[in-house]
Design a protein around this motif. Structure first.
Motif, short mmCIF file in Angstrom:
data_model
loop_
_atom_site.label_atom_id
_atom_site.label_comp_id
_atom_site.label_asym_id
_atom_site.label_seq_id
_atom_site.Cartn_x
_atom_site.Cartn_y
_atom_site.Cartn_z
N TYR A 167 0.81 -1.21 0.00
CA TYR A 167 0.00 0.00 0.00
C TYR A 167 0.85 1.26 0.00
O TYR A 167 0.38 2.32 -0.41
CB TYR A 167 -0.94 0.01 1.20
CG TYR A 167 -1.88 -1.17 1.19
CD1 TYR A 167 -3.01 -1.15 0.41
CD2 TYR A 167 -1.60 -2.30 1.94
CE1 TYR A 167 -3.87 -2.23 0.38
CE2 TYR A 167 -2.46 -3.38 1.92
CZ TYR A 167 -3.59 -3.34 1.14
OH TYR A 167 -4.42 -4.41 1.12
N ASP A 168 2.06 1.17 0.43
CA ASP A 168 2.95 2.33 0.43
C ASP A 168 3.40 2.69 -0.99
O ASP A 168 3.83 3.80 -1.23
CB ASP A 168 4.19 2.07 1.28
CG ASP A 168 3.86 1.93 2.76
OD1 ASP A 168 2.76 2.37 3.16
OD2 ASP A 168 4.69 1.37 3.50
N LEU A 171 1.56 1.56 -4.04
CA LEU A 171 0.50 1.52 -5.06
C LEU A 171 -0.73 2.28 -4.59
O LEU A 171 -1.02 2.33 -3.40
CB LEU A 171 0.10 0.06 -5.33
CG LEU A 171 1.18 -0.88 -5.82
CD1 LEU A 171 0.64 -2.30 -5.89
CD2 LEU A 171 1.72 -0.45 -7.16
N ASP A 172 -1.47 2.84 -5.55
CA ASP A 172 -2.72 3.49 -5.19
C ASP A 172 -3.81 2.43 -4.98
O ASP A 172 -3.62 1.25 -5.30
CB ASP A 172 -3.14 4.52 -6.24
CG ASP A 172 -3.37 3.91 -7.62
OD1 ASP A 172 -4.04 2.86 -7.72
OD2 ASP A 172 -2.89 4.50 -8.61
N GLU A 173 -4.95 2.82 -4.44
CA GLU A 173 -6.00 1.88 -4.07
C GLU A 173 -6.52 1.07 -5.26
O GLU A 173 -6.77 -0.13 -5.14
CB GLU A 173 -7.16 2.63 -3.41
CG GLU A 173 -8.25 1.71 -2.89
CD GLU A 173 -9.35 2.46 -2.16
OE1 GLU A 173 -10.48 1.99 -2.20
OE2 GLU A 173 -9.06 3.52 -1.58
N LYS A 174 -6.66 1.70 -6.40
CA LYS A 174 -7.15 1.00 -7.60
C LYS A 174 -6.19 -0.12 -8.00
O LYS A 174 -6.62 -1.24 -8.29
CB LYS A 174 -7.32 1.99 -8.75
CG LYS A 174 -7.84 1.37 -10.01
CD LYS A 174 -7.99 2.39 -11.10
CE LYS A 174 -8.43 1.75 -12.40
NZ LYS A 174 -8.52 2.71 -13.49
N ARG A 175 -4.91 0.15 -7.98
CA ARG A 175 -3.92 -0.87 -8.36
C ARG A 175 -3.85 -1.99 -7.32
O ARG A 175 -3.64 -3.14 -7.66
CB ARG A 175 -2.56 -0.22 -8.57
CG ARG A 175 -2.49 0.58 -9.84
CD ARG A 175 -1.10 1.11 -10.11
NE ARG A 175 -1.04 1.77 -11.38
CZ ARG A 175 -1.18 3.08 -11.56
NH1 ARG A 175 -1.37 3.87 -10.53
NH2 ARG A 175 -1.11 3.62 -12.76
#
Length: 73
Positions: free
Chosen positions: A8-9, A11-15
Motif C-alpha cells: 500500500y505504500d 501503489l494506489d487503491e485501484k492498483r
C-alpha cells in the motif's frame, strides 16, 4: 508462495484492488501480505475481492488471528 510487503505504500487503491483480484485467483497457492495499516486488508477482502483468508496480528512476539473468513459468500 507469494509475499507482498507493505504494497500500500507503493501503489494506489485501484492498483491494489487489481493486484488482489489477480492473486485471489486459483493460480496462487498462498499469498502473504504485510501491512502496517492492517485495517485495509479486510476492506479489500470483505468488499470487492471475496476469498478465504486469515489475518494475523503480531505484537510483542505473539501471534493471534485477528480476522478469519472461512467461507466465501
Amino acid at each position: 508462495l507469494l509475499l507482498l510487503d507493505d504494497i500500500y505504500d507503493k501503489l494506489d487503491e485501484k492498483r491494489v484492488k487489481q493486484l488482489m483480484n489477480l492473486v485471489s485467483s486459483n493460480h496462487f497457492g498462498q499469498v502473504f501480505i504485510t501491512d502496517t495499516h492492517a485495517d485495509r486488508i479486510p476492506a479489500i477482502f470483505d468488499g470487492d475481492v471475496k476469498i478465504y483468508y486469515k489475518q494475523f496480528d503480531i505484537k510483542n512476539g505473539g501471534v493471534k488471528i485477528k480476522h478469519l473468513i472461512e467461507e466465501v459468500k
